[in-house]
Structure formats: structure tokens, C-alpha cells
Design a protein around this motif. Structure first.
Motif, PDB file in Angstrom:
ATOM      1  N   ALA A 122       0.848  -1.204   0.000  1.00 46.07           N
ATOM      2  CA  ALA A 122       0.000   0.000   0.000  1.00 46.07           C
ATOM      3  C   ALA A 122       0.878   1.246   0.000  1.00 46.07           C
ATOM      4  CB  ALA A 122      -0.918  -0.003   1.216  1.00 46.07           C
ATOM      5  N   TYR A 123       0.497   2.213  -0.840  1.00 47.63           N
ATOM      6  CA  TYR A 123       1.290   3.432  -0.927  1.00 47.63           C
ATOM      7  C   TYR A 123       0.543   4.632  -0.346  1.00 47.63           C
ATOM      8  CZ  TYR A 123      -1.477   4.119  -5.261  1.00 47.63           C
ATOM      9  OH  TYR A 123      -2.496   4.242  -6.178  1.00 47.63           O
ATOM     10  N   VAL A 124       1.320   5.654   0.034  1.00 46.06           N
ATOM     11  CA  VAL A 124       0.772   6.957   0.411  1.00 46.06           C
ATOM     12  C   VAL A 124       0.612   7.751  -0.882  1.00 46.06           C
ATOM     13  CG1 VAL A 124       1.150   9.066   1.735  1.00 46.06           C
ATOM     14  CG2 VAL A 124       1.972   6.869   2.622  1.00 46.06           C
ATOM     15  N   ASP A 125      -0.517   8.425  -1.044  1.00 42.03           N
ATOM     16  CA  ASP A 125      -0.803   9.094  -2.310  1.00 42.03           C
ATOM     17  C   ASP A 125      -0.740  10.616  -2.146  1.00 42.03           C
ATOM     18  OD1 ASP A 125      -1.467   9.583  -4.897  1.00 42.03           O
ATOM     19  OD2 ASP A 125      -3.273   8.337  -4.904  1.00 42.03           O
ATOM     20  N   PHE A 126       0.254  11.234  -2.766  1.00 41.61           N
ATOM     21  CA  PHE A 126       0.405  12.689  -2.745  1.00 41.61           C
ATOM     22  C   PHE A 126      -0.260  13.361  -3.951  1.00 41.61           C
ATOM     23  CE2 PHE A 126       4.565  13.204  -0.056  1.00 41.61           C
ATOM     24  CZ  PHE A 126       3.877  12.730   1.046  1.00 41.61           C
ATOM     25  N   GLU A 133      -1.600  18.945   3.234  1.00 44.87           N
ATOM     26  CA  GLU A 133      -2.215  17.620   3.219  1.00 44.87           C
ATOM     27  C   GLU A 133      -1.169  16.535   3.027  1.00 44.87           C
ATOM     28  OE1 GLU A 133      -6.587  18.837   1.342  1.00 44.87           O
ATOM     29  OE2 GLU A 133      -4.916  18.323   0.015  1.00 44.87           O
ATOM     30  N   ALA A 134      -0.206  16.790   2.138  1.00 40.78           N
ATOM     31  CA  ALA A 134       0.852  15.804   1.899  1.00 40.78           C
ATOM     32  C   ALA A 134       1.696  15.588   3.152  1.00 40.78           C
ATOM     33  CB  ALA A 134       1.733  16.253   0.734  1.00 40.78           C
ATOM     34  N   GLU A 135       2.014  16.673   3.847  1.00 47.36           N
ATOM     35  CA  GLU A 135       2.798  16.538   5.082  1.00 47.36           C
ATOM     36  C   GLU A 135       2.026  15.735   6.128  1.00 47.36           C
ATOM     37  OE1 GLU A 135       5.156  19.272   8.401  1.00 47.36           O
ATOM     38  OE2 GLU A 135       4.506  20.147   6.494  1.00 47.36           O
ATOM     39  N   GLU A 136       0.719  15.995   6.243  1.00 52.27           N
ATOM     40  CA  GLU A 136      -0.092  15.242   7.206  1.00 52.27           C
ATOM     41  C   GLU A 136      -0.130  13.762   6.846  1.00 52.27           C
ATOM     42  OE1 GLU A 136      -4.590  15.228   9.186  1.00 52.27           O
ATOM     43  OE2 GLU A 136      -4.152  16.491   7.451  1.00 52.27           O
ATOM     44  N   LEU A 137      -0.286  13.458   5.556  1.00 56.06           N
ATOM     45  CA  LEU A 137      -0.310  12.058   5.120  1.00 56.06           C
ATOM     46  C   LEU A 137       1.026  11.373   5.396  1.00 56.06           C
ATOM     47  CD1 LEU A 137      -2.163  12.390   1.697  1.00 56.06           C
ATOM     48  CD2 LEU A 137      -3.038  11.317   3.774  1.00 56.06           C
ATOM     49  N   THR A 311     -15.558  10.234  -2.569  1.00 54.69           N
ATOM     50  CA  THR A 311     -14.677  11.032  -1.724  1.00 54.69           C
ATOM     51  C   THR A 311     -13.536  11.631  -2.537  1.00 54.69           C
ATOM     52  OG1 THR A 311     -13.247  10.971   0.241  1.00 54.69           O
ATOM     53  CG2 THR A 311     -13.337   8.976  -1.098  1.00 54.69           C
ATOM     54  N   ARG A 312     -13.060  12.782  -2.089  1.00 55.31           N
ATOM     55  CA  ARG A 312     -11.834  13.347  -2.655  1.00 55.31           C
ATOM     56  C   ARG A 312     -10.595  12.803  -1.957  1.00 55.31           C
ATOM     57  NH1 ARG A 312     -13.066  19.836  -3.521  1.00 55.31           N
ATOM     58  NH2 ARG A 312     -15.154  19.626  -4.397  1.00 55.31           N
ATOM     59  N   ALA A 313     -10.794  12.142  -0.831  1.00 55.94           N
ATOM     60  CA  ALA A 313      -9.653  11.614  -0.071  1.00 55.94           C
ATOM     61  C   ALA A 313      -8.913  10.565  -0.895  1.00 55.94           C
ATOM     62  CB  ALA A 313     -10.135  11.023   1.241  1.00 55.94           C
ATOM     63  N   GLN A 314      -7.604  10.553  -0.748  1.00 57.12           N
ATOM     64  CA  GLN A 314      -6.778   9.573  -1.451  1.00 57.12           C
ATOM     65  C   GLN A 314      -6.271   8.487  -0.508  1.00 57.12           C
ATOM     66  OE1 GLN A 314      -5.966   9.503  -4.857  1.00 57.12           O
ATOM     67  NE2 GLN A 314      -7.592  11.028  -5.001  1.00 57.12           N
ATOM     68  N   ALA A 315      -5.923   8.878   0.710  1.00 57.68           N
ATOM     69  CA  ALA A 315      -5.408   7.911   1.686  1.00 57.68           C
ATOM     70  C   ALA A 315      -6.595   7.336   2.467  1.00 57.68           C
ATOM     71  CB  ALA A 315      -4.412   8.586   2.623  1.00 57.68           C
ATOM     72  N   LEU A 316      -7.046   6.155   2.071  1.00 58.49           N
ATOM     73  CA  LEU A 316      -8.247   5.569   2.660  1.00 58.49           C
ATOM     74  C   LEU A 316      -7.934   4.563   3.763  1.00 58.49           C
ATOM     75  CD1 LEU A 316     -10.289   4.966  -0.619  1.00 58.49           C
ATOM     76  CD2 LEU A 316     -10.397   6.916   0.932  1.00 58.49           C
ATOM     77  N   GLY A 317      -6.685   4.152   3.866  1.00 60.17           N
ATOM     78  CA  GLY A 317      -6.348   3.156   4.888  1.00 60.17           C
ATOM     79  C   GLY A 317      -7.172   1.893   4.698  1.00 60.17           C
ATOM     80  N   ASP A 318      -7.750   1.386   5.800  1.00 64.26           N
ATOM     81  CA  ASP A 318      -8.551   0.174   5.726  1.00 64.26           C
ATOM     82  C   ASP A 318     -10.038   0.463   5.570  1.00 64.26           C
ATOM     83  OD1 ASP A 318      -9.095   1.272   8.184  1.00 64.26           O
ATOM     84  OD2 ASP A 318      -8.728  -0.547   9.342  1.00 64.26           O
ATOM     85  N   LEU A 319     -10.387   1.716   5.256  1.00 65.67           N
ATOM     86  CA  LEU A 319     -11.799   2.084   5.171  1.00 65.67           C
ATOM     87  C   LEU A 319     -12.509   1.341   4.061  1.00 65.67           C
ATOM     88  CD1 LEU A 319     -14.081   4.050   6.148  1.00 65.67           C
ATOM     89  CD2 LEU A 319     -13.361   5.548   4.281  1.00 65.67           C
ATOM     90  N   ALA A 320     -11.907   1.290   2.875  1.00 61.69           N
ATOM     91  CA  ALA A 320     -12.576   0.690   1.729  1.00 61.69           C
ATOM     92  C   ALA A 320     -11.559   0.447   0.625  1.00 61.69           C
ATOM     93  CB  ALA A 320     -13.696   1.601   1.219  1.00 61.69           C
ATOM     94  N   GLN A 321     -11.954  -0.373  -0.341  1.00 61.26           N
ATOM     95  CA  GLN A 321     -11.144  -0.574  -1.537  1.00 61.26           C
ATOM     96  C   GLN A 321     -11.301   0.639  -2.449  1.00 61.26           C
ATOM     97  OE1 GLN A 321      -9.115  -3.293  -2.473  1.00 61.26           O
ATOM     98  NE2 GLN A 321      -8.522  -1.896  -4.122  1.00 61.26           N
ATOM     99  N   LYS A 322     -10.193   1.291  -2.799  1.00 58.60           N
ATOM    100  CA  LYS A 322     -10.266   2.512  -3.596  1.00 58.60           C
ATOM    101  C   LYS A 322     -10.461   2.200  -5.071  1.00 58.60           C
ATOM    102  CE  LYS A 322      -6.599   5.239  -4.101  1.00 58.60           C
ATOM    103  NZ  LYS A 322      -5.599   6.298  -3.830  1.00 58.60           N
ATOM    104  N   VAL A 323     -11.401   2.920  -5.686  1.00 57.90           N
ATOM    105  CA  VAL A 323     -11.630   2.859  -7.135  1.00 57.90           C
ATOM    106  C   VAL A 323     -11.402   4.275  -7.657  1.00 57.90           C
ATOM    107  CG1 VAL A 323     -13.259   2.386  -8.980  1.00 57.90           C
ATOM    108  CG2 VAL A 323     -13.310   0.990  -6.894  1.00 57.90           C
TER     109      VAL A 323
END
Length: 337
Positions: A122-126, A133-137, A311-323
């Protein structure tokens, strides 16, 4: 910033926290990441700062991969297509093939799609993030857990339901009316629609992620209409503001005829709806515009049905499978107008 880096080999090597692996096309990103890490007390090895004239480049790379605790791979098409970056991330992967110690931390800085073994990490998405936002991620990715800093709200007690004969009975197969009509000219997005179905079937949760105005809601609407026959109930909740979440849950409680006398007790309404969803199957719940994931989490039910987020969020963690939802080709986009 940080201690001086002196490449050492063997037992005399000094362990650093992070080795930044990057392609020269992404040097600006790599240096920004290194600076933020050192600004927050981490030690870093990065070619731009630490590989000095007169040194042996190959031995410096070997020292960095061996003597840094973790490797950050700065992902882009340039990185994935470069020859000499491959051994760098592969060395970290080889030390930790199950990712139990998270030795390899990929950070995507430009649109790209990792393949092979790298795709399993899993990657962090900038991409499309602001600097803040990138610094927080980045800093969140360093934590072992995503535990909130404040105590969650204590759930209110659920009173034993009274036996009440409702004025009407919900007929099986009825749904809460969707807030949008079906677009008869909808076209494209077949890959995303198939990915949603696959994610919901396997994990129970999927998230359409992308920029604002790019078509996430329209895709969710089309999915809901296209698959509504597979569900006994289809629910839609606007999730941009917490007031919208509460209003949506009150509407769900009314549809399910479980509201009772609790319309003025939002916490109780949320609890009742979550309890109903946890004890029933065959439902689809859409959270639209769920950009603030921390705000959303207290409203999430046990996944006994299917949950779809936009969502506009990119870093979803274990919330859901991102599409991911990207911009359409101009000729396809025109047909949506």
C-alpha cells in the motif's frame, strides 16, 4: 538538517531511519520528503545530499539499503520505468516480504500504477494533495496506529424496542428514493463500475476517489440504479457535513420505521440505524461526498451489507477498496452533457 552522513560498510555502519529511493525526475519531491522527515526528528539518507564527489555510488547505495531501517520509494512513471531504482525497493522488500515491519513505504507523487510485487504494498498518495495535506499524510504513515487523539463518544444505551404496529409496512424490495434521477445518457466508466462491484462483493466496501466535479457521484448513481435489483434496500446519505449525516440517518430511520420518538436525539437515531444495518442483510448504503473520513467513522455500521463512498480523499487506509475516478476522454465526456 540532521547528522552528517558518512557511508560505512560492515560493523561500523550507522543506522539511519530512512533511505529515500527516487528517480532524478522526482528529485524535488524526494528532497521535500527528506526535509519534512528531518524536520520532525528523523534521520535520512538521500543521494542529493549524502552521496558526495569521490564516493563510490554503488557502494553508497548498498550501504543505504543495508543501514537504513526503512526505504521510501518515490513512485512515478519515471521511477517505475527506471532500471537502477528497482534494486533499491527490492532490497527493502526482500528484508520484509510480508510487510510486517513496513520496511518499504511507497509514496506516489505522480499518476502511475505499480505492478508485480510492488503492487502488493500500500502506498501513500500525494497526487492532487496540497503541501499541508501531503505533510499530514506523510506523518500519519509513520505511525503504527491511526488511533484518534481524543476519546470517541460513548454510545448511548439502546432501549428495548416497544411493540408498535406501524401505520404502514415497508414492502420487501422498497428503497429510500435516490436524490438523483438516472442519467439516460450515462456512458463510459465501465471499468470503475466493474471495480465497484468486485470490491463490494469481496470486501463489502468500495470508495470512488477523485477530484471534485470529476463524476464520482454520477458513477455512484449509475451503480445504484444498475444493481438495485440485487438489494432489498438502497440508501443514500450526503456526508459532506456532519449535519447532513445526521439528517440522512433520520431519513433512514423514518424509512425503516424505527425512529419512534427519538427525532430530537441524534445519537440515539444513529445508534438505532447502525443497529438495524448490523442485523439485516441485502442493503446498499451510499455515503456521498465523504471527504472528511474522521468525521464519517462514527456513522459507519458493521458491514453486513454493502457500503459505497464518493470522496476526494486519497489515503483511505482500511476504510474501503479505492476505485480511482479520472478525467474522461473529451469525446466521452461530451456524451454526458
Amino acid at each position: 538538517m540532521g547528522d552528517d552522513y558518512l557511508p560505512c560498510y560492515g560493523d561500523d555502519a550507522v543506522t539511519k531511519d530512512f533511505f529515500i529511493s527516487y528517480n532524478k525526475a522526482d528529485a524535488t519531491w524526494a528532497e521535500w520528503i527528506a526535509w519534512v522527515l528531518e524536520e520532525h526528528g528523523k534521520t535520512v539518507v538521500i543521494q542529493a545530499w549524502d552521496f558526495r564527489p569521490g564516493g563510490n555510488f554503488v557502494l553508497d547505495i548498498q550501504s543505504a539499503t543495508q543501514n537504513c531501517d526503512r526505504t521510501i520509494a518515490v513512485l512515478s512513471e519515471d521511477y517505475l520505468n527506471a532500471i537502477y531504482t528497482q534494486p533499491e525497493w527490492a532490497a527493502a522488500w526482500n528484508q520484509d516480504p510480508t510487510a510486517s515491519d513496513r520496511k518499504l513505504l511507497p509514496i506516489r507523487v505522480a499518476p502511475c500504477k505499480p505492478t508485480g510485487l510492488l503492487a502488493s504494498v500500500a502506498y501513500v498518495d500525494f497526487v492532487d494533495q496540497t503541501e499541508a495535506e501531503a505533510e499530514e499524510l506523510l506523518l500519519l504513515a509513520l505511525e503504527d496506529r491511526a488511533k484518534p487523539t481524543t476519546r470517541p463518544t460513548f454510545p448511548p444505551p439502546v432501549p428495548q424496542a416497544e411493540r408498535v404496529t406501524p401505520a404502514t409496512v415497508v414492502f420487501p424490495g422498497t428503497t429510500q428514493p435516490l436524490p438523483y434521477p438516472r442519467n439516460p445518457f450515462f456512458t463510459g466508466r465501465e471499468d470503475q463500475l466493474a471495480a465497484i462491484h468486485a470490491a463490494l462483493t469481496s470486501r463489502g466496501r468500495a470508495a470512488l476517489s477523485g477530484l471534485g466535479g470529476i463524476g464520482k457521484t454520477q458513477t455512484a448513481v449509475e451503480y445504484a440504479y444498475r444493481h438495485q435489483a440485487e438489494y432489498e434496500h438502497v440508501f443514500w446519505v450526503r456526508a459532506e457535513q456532519e449535519t447532513e449525516l445526521i439528517t440522512g440517518y433520520v431519513a433512514l430511520a423514518q424509512t425503516l420505521q424505527i425512529l419512534g420518538n427519538h427525532q430530537d436525539d441524534p445519537l440515539m437515531v444513529v445508534t438505532l440505524v447502525k443497529q438495524w444495518l448490523a442485523t439485516h442483510e441485502g442493503w446498499l448504503l451510499v455515503f456521498d461526498n465523504a471527504d472528511d473520513l474522521r468525521q464519517l467513522r462514527p456513522y459507519l455500521p458493521t458491514t453486513n451489507g454493502h457500503i459505497l463512498f464518493t470522496t476526494r480523499a486519497q489515503a483511505l487506509g482500511d476504510l474501503a477498496q479505492k476505485v480511482e475516478v479520472t478525467r474522461m476522454a473529451p469525446d466521452v465526456a461530451v456524451r454526458h452533457l
